[in-house]
Design a protein around this motif. Structure first.
Motif, PDB file in Angstrom:
ATOM      1  N   THR A 127       0.853  -1.178   0.000  1.00 35.91           N
ATOM      2  CA  THR A 127       0.000   0.000   0.000  1.00 35.91           C
ATOM      3  C   THR A 127       0.896   1.237   0.000  1.00 35.91           C
ATOM      4  OG1 THR A 127      -0.132   0.057   2.417  1.00 35.91           O
ATOM      5  CG2 THR A 127      -1.841  -1.189   1.251  1.00 35.91           C
ATOM      6  N   VAL A 128       0.472   2.249  -0.731  1.00 34.75           N
ATOM      7  CA  VAL A 128       1.169   3.536  -0.759  1.00 34.75           C
ATOM      8  C   VAL A 128       0.182   4.577  -0.253  1.00 34.75           C
ATOM      9  CG1 VAL A 128       2.389   5.217  -2.181  1.00 34.75           C
ATOM     10  CG2 VAL A 128       2.532   2.779  -2.741  1.00 34.75           C
ATOM     11  N   GLN A 129       0.523   5.238   0.862  1.00 34.76           N
ATOM     12  CA  GLN A 129      -0.433   6.153   1.476  1.00 34.76           C
ATOM     13  C   GLN A 129       0.289   7.212   2.294  1.00 34.76           C
ATOM     14  OE1 GLN A 129      -2.779   4.275   4.708  1.00 34.76           O
ATOM     15  NE2 GLN A 129      -1.431   2.506   4.470  1.00 34.76           N
ATOM     16  N   PRO A 130      -0.411   8.301   2.638  1.00 33.53           N
ATOM     17  CA  PRO A 130       0.208   9.318   3.493  1.00 33.53           C
ATOM     18  C   PRO A 130       0.476   8.773   4.892  1.00 33.53           C
ATOM     19  CG  PRO A 130      -1.703  10.214   2.326  1.00 33.53           C
ATOM     20  CD  PRO A 130      -1.731   8.725   2.138  1.00 33.53           C
ATOM     21  N   GLY A 171       6.469  12.015   7.778  1.00 33.67           N
ATOM     22  CA  GLY A 171       6.670  13.149   6.881  1.00 33.67           C
ATOM     23  C   GLY A 171       6.489  12.788   5.422  1.00 33.67           C
ATOM     24  N   SER A 172       5.668  11.767   5.155  1.00 39.18           N
ATOM     25  CA  SER A 172       5.525  11.265   3.787  1.00 39.18           C
ATOM     26  C   SER A 172       4.062  11.245   3.359  1.00 39.18           C
ATOM     27  CB  SER A 172       6.098   9.852   3.697  1.00 39.18           C
ATOM     28  OG  SER A 172       5.818   9.274   2.430  1.00 39.18           O
ATOM     29  N   LEU A 173       3.832  11.538   2.077  1.00 37.39           N
ATOM     30  CA  LEU A 173       2.501  11.378   1.487  1.00 37.39           C
ATOM     31  C   LEU A 173       2.432  10.151   0.583  1.00 37.39           C
ATOM     32  CD1 LEU A 173       1.565  15.069   0.570  1.00 37.39           C
ATOM     33  CD2 LEU A 173       1.047  13.778   2.652  1.00 37.39           C
ATOM     34  N   GLU A 174       3.575   9.455   0.414  1.00 41.07           N
ATOM     35  CA  GLU A 174       3.623   8.278  -0.460  1.00 41.07           C
ATOM     36  C   GLU A 174       4.502   7.199   0.171  1.00 41.07           C
ATOM     37  OE1 GLU A 174       3.186   9.716  -4.984  1.00 41.07           O
ATOM     38  OE2 GLU A 174       5.021  10.451  -4.025  1.00 41.07           O
ATOM     39  N   PHE A 175       4.091   6.733   1.338  1.00 37.14           N
ATOM     40  CA  PHE A 175       4.885   5.746   2.064  1.00 37.14           C
ATOM     41  C   PHE A 175       4.466   4.348   1.632  1.00 37.14           C
ATOM     42  CE2 PHE A 175       6.453   3.331   5.680  1.00 37.14           C
ATOM     43  CZ  PHE A 175       7.649   3.971   5.967  1.00 37.14           C
ATOM     44  N   GLY A 198      10.429  -2.094  -0.112  1.00 40.56           N
ATOM     45  CA  GLY A 198       9.864  -1.872   1.213  1.00 40.56           C
ATOM     46  C   GLY A 198      10.914  -1.628   2.273  1.00 40.56           C
ATOM     47  N   ALA A 199      12.070  -1.118   1.877  1.00 37.27           N
ATOM     48  CA  ALA A 199      13.204  -1.003   2.801  1.00 37.27           C
ATOM     49  C   ALA A 199      12.958  -0.032   3.954  1.00 37.27           C
ATOM     50  CB  ALA A 199      14.462  -0.587   2.041  1.00 37.27           C
TER      51      ALA A 199
END
Length: 275
Positions: free
Chosen positions: A117-120, A125-129, A253-254
């Motif tokens: 999943t890619v999400q805030p 401090g990320s919008l694409e984690f 996924g590091a």
């Protein structure tokens, strides 16, 4: 509000309107008890004692359910030496390693794809984690059920909870057997910690058992997963799916402790022929 804990007889200070947190104190007290029970314990000669707990802040989920707690505990020994005691309590979560195998791949294949999943993630401090799908465990404490629900909500897959494999449980049988034998001999050494991964044990009580599911899908459907929007949008879950090759998971996924832990468990259990 201050009072003495009814079970452990230590002073507890709470903000108004908040009831005492029981499970974390009980777990810690059990581990502290092992110091005096076992002469081989490194702190046996001068054991540490939990002397007080002060809750500094809390957040509610809804109107009544306590979500997060920030507290400070005073843990010290007779010499006055203290252990770091700042703690963030957020409770258990689950993580899911979901692998898709093309239906035309041979029976013994290394061609696997993992759904991320890619999400805030504002805390990072990320919008694409990018991370493994995960979720906090509900009040009933149903880990497998929570995992199945999160897979449905975040990945759009219906997987009965009985079809999920608990990789964390599979990694602990030898340790569990040794602890049981020690208890039988009257020399308990097991701290009774959950069979799970602790992503930040230096300051947080969160623990995460990791579940796995593998299924075959038509090859032509693989491309449909990347970019799909999922999650409970009305609850602020702005999730985009990403499909990565299993061989690239350690890189993709590091930044995610859940992902690296799942990969290590899966590879270790495969190496032992248990998967």
């Amino acid at each position: 509000m201050s009072f003495n804990h009814p079970e452990h007889d230590i002073p507890v200070s709470l903000p108004m309107g908040l009831s005492a947190e029981q499970s974390w104190i009980s777990t810690l007290q059990h581990s502290l008890h092992l110091q005096t029970q076992n002469a081989s314990h490194p702190f046996h000669s001068d054991p540490y004692v939990l002397r007080s707990v002060t809750v500094q802040a809390y957040d509610l989920f809804g109107e009544k359910r306590v979500g997060f707690l920030k507290l400070v505990s005073d843990v010290s020994n007779g010499a006055g030496e203290k252990l770091p005691g700042a703690v963030f309590l957020r409770g258990p979560s689950v993580a899911m390693l979901v692998m898709l195998v093309p239906d035309d791949a041979p029976a013994e294949t290394d061609e696997r794809y993992v759904l991320l999943t890619v999400q805030p993630r504002i805390a990072a401090g990320s919008l694409e984690f990018a991370e493994l799908p995960a979720g906090m465990v509900d009040e009933a404490g149903n880990f497998a059920g929570t995992a199945a629900n999160e897979i449905r909500e975040e990945l759009g897959l219906e997987i009965p909870q009985e079809e999920l494999i608990n990789l964390s449980d599979m990694a602990f049988p030898a340790a569990a057997a040794a602890a049981a034998a020690a208890t039988t001999e009257g020399k308990e050494k097991n701290e009774n910690l959950p069979q799970a991964m602790f992503p930040s044990a230096g300051g947080c009580d969160e623990y995460i058992p990791i579940f796995m599911h593998e299924r075959r899908v038509p090859r032509e459907q693989l491309g449909e997963w990347t970019g799909r929007l999922t999650g409970l949008r009305e609850h602020g879950e702005k999730i985009t799916l990403k499909l990565v090759r299993m061989r690239d998971l350690w890189r993709e996924g590091a930044r995610d402790a859940k992902c690296l832990a799942a990969l290590a468990l899966w590879e270790g259990l495969r190496r032992e022929g248990r998967l």
